[in-house]
Design a protein around this motif. Structure first.
Motif, PDB file in Angstrom:
ATOM      1  N   TRP A  45       0.840  -1.188   0.062  1.00  0.00           N
ATOM      2  CA  TRP A  45       0.063  -0.160  -0.124  1.00  0.00           C
ATOM      3  C   TRP A  45       0.882   1.298   0.113  1.00  0.00           C
ATOM      4  O   TRP A  45       1.472   1.632   0.923  1.00  0.00           O
ATOM      5  N   ARG A  96      -7.163   1.185  -7.627  1.00  0.00           N
ATOM      6  CA  ARG A  96      -6.669   2.152  -6.738  1.00  0.00           C
ATOM      7  C   ARG A  96      -6.602   3.665  -7.368  1.00  0.00           C
ATOM      8  O   ARG A  96      -6.620   4.466  -6.663  1.00  0.00           O
ATOM      9  N   TRP A 142      -7.310  -1.358   2.354  1.00  0.00           N
ATOM     10  CA  TRP A 142      -6.239  -1.851   2.373  1.00  0.00           C
ATOM     11  C   TRP A 142      -6.304  -3.112   3.507  1.00  0.00           C
ATOM     12  O   TRP A 142      -5.654  -4.066   3.577  1.00  0.00           O
TER      13      TRP A 142
END
Length: 342
Positions: A45, A96, A142
């Motif tokens: 992430w 994302r 996440w």
């Protein structure tokens, strides 16, 4: 959420409805990511640096090697080549990056409106809440992905998937309500306590149904029964409560979740039909009430199509259409609820 409504809000309303559309696209991208098994392809992430994909062959090999360390890659996708990995990586990367784009689309106009003093004081707090919800959604995403980044789990937790999905729909609901507050003239709102109460019950049940839709997706529960109107030849399928534990069955057992999801669909259809009849004498709801009835019927029809076309995998096109119609039904009922506020 009280705020002033005036003609100068036009740009803000367009901005908010743009956000509504972008959130819808984001949820659909999440559906594609889930159905293509792409969600675990990016194992890190990086909110800022992660906006760029691997830029050379060595970087791609490094990303692929990290993916190959998790259970999904070892058990389900052990045959993957780098080209296969790039395909699933693309969908997660797009998902994302679309989220990042939503953040930019919300933040830059917000700053502009503040500088130009186009935002009334009453709008500040709701907009701050909007940003916080958006940030929270990223964090939940996440946390969901991390549940599958190990050697034991082949997919992300379906519970965390449902939380991520419902949080996105909560953001959609909030943004839509905000936009309606600024765009619907007070004279277009009809106080109707009975209709409002029923629509609130429908929305509550619809939220539960959408949670079960996420459970269905997360557990691939459509594969457990692809017959209709019966469930594998039964109306009350066997194995509903194998352990005798109710909570475990209704949250983890595929056939139980399948049964509940179908049952709630029929109940929602009935309640919306009743709401349709109850609002017959409210002329300002003529369009939304018809849209609600048609949408719920289409949603049930698409659900049946998903089931009947499921063999070894869930059909992507029908599943996405089913997901989109579920969101559409939520928005229509939020709109209907809004139009009957006191």
């Amino acid at each position: 959420m009280e705020m002033q409504q005036n003609k100068g809000n036009r740009a803000i309303v367009i901005w908010l409805f743009t956000g509504v559309v972008m959130i819808i696209v984001q949820v659909l991208l999440g559906g594609i990511t889930r159905l293509t098994g792409s969600g675990l392809s990016i194992t890190e992430w990086k909110p800022i640096l992660g906006a760029l994909p691997p830029m050379n062959e060595a970087a791609w090999q490094d990303a692929f090697a990290k993916y190959q360390e998790i259970g999904q890659a070892k058990v389900i996708n052990s045959h993957f080549t780098l080209a296969d990995f790039k395909w699933i990586y693309f969908w997660e990367w797009l998902h994302r990056n679309w989220a990042r784009l939503i953040g930019i689309v919300f933040a830059i106009p917000f700053i502009y409106f503040i500088v130009k003093k186009k935002i009334h004081r009453s709008m500040i707090n709701p907009m701050i809440v909007l940003f916080l919800l958006g940030g929270l959604q990223g964090a939940i995403g996440w946390i969901m992905v991390k549940s599958g980044l190990n050697e034991e789990n082949l997919y992300v937790s379906h519970i965390r998937l449902a939380i991520h999905f419902i949080a996105a729909l909560g953001l959609l609901w909030y943004t839509l309500w905000f936009a309606l507050k600024l765009s619907v003239p007070p004279q277009n709102i009809t106080p109707a306590p009975a209709a409002r109460k029923l629509s609130s019950w429908i929305l509550g049940l619809l939220v539960i149904q959408l949670i079960y839709g996420a459970f269905m997706a997360g557990l691939h529960a459509a594969l457990a029964a692809n017959t209709w109107p019966d469930i594998n030849g039964m109306w009350w399928p066997e194995g509903m409560f194998p352990t005798g534990k109710f909570w475990d069955a209704v949250t983890h057992n595929k056939i139980t979740i399948h049964f509940i999801h179908r049952g709630i669909a029929y109940l929602l259809t009935l309640l919306i039909a009743i709401w349709f009849l109850k609002t017959a004498r409210l002329p300002r709801l003529a369009g939304v009430r018809m849209l609600a009835l048609l949408t719920v019927l289409l949603q049930v029809f698409l659900g049946v199509l998903v089931l009947l076309n499921t063999r070894t995998a869930i059909p992507l096109g029908f599943a996405l259409a089913h997901q989109f119609t579920g969101m559409a039904l939520l928005m229509v009922m939020v709109w209907g609820r809004f139009l009957t506020c006191a």
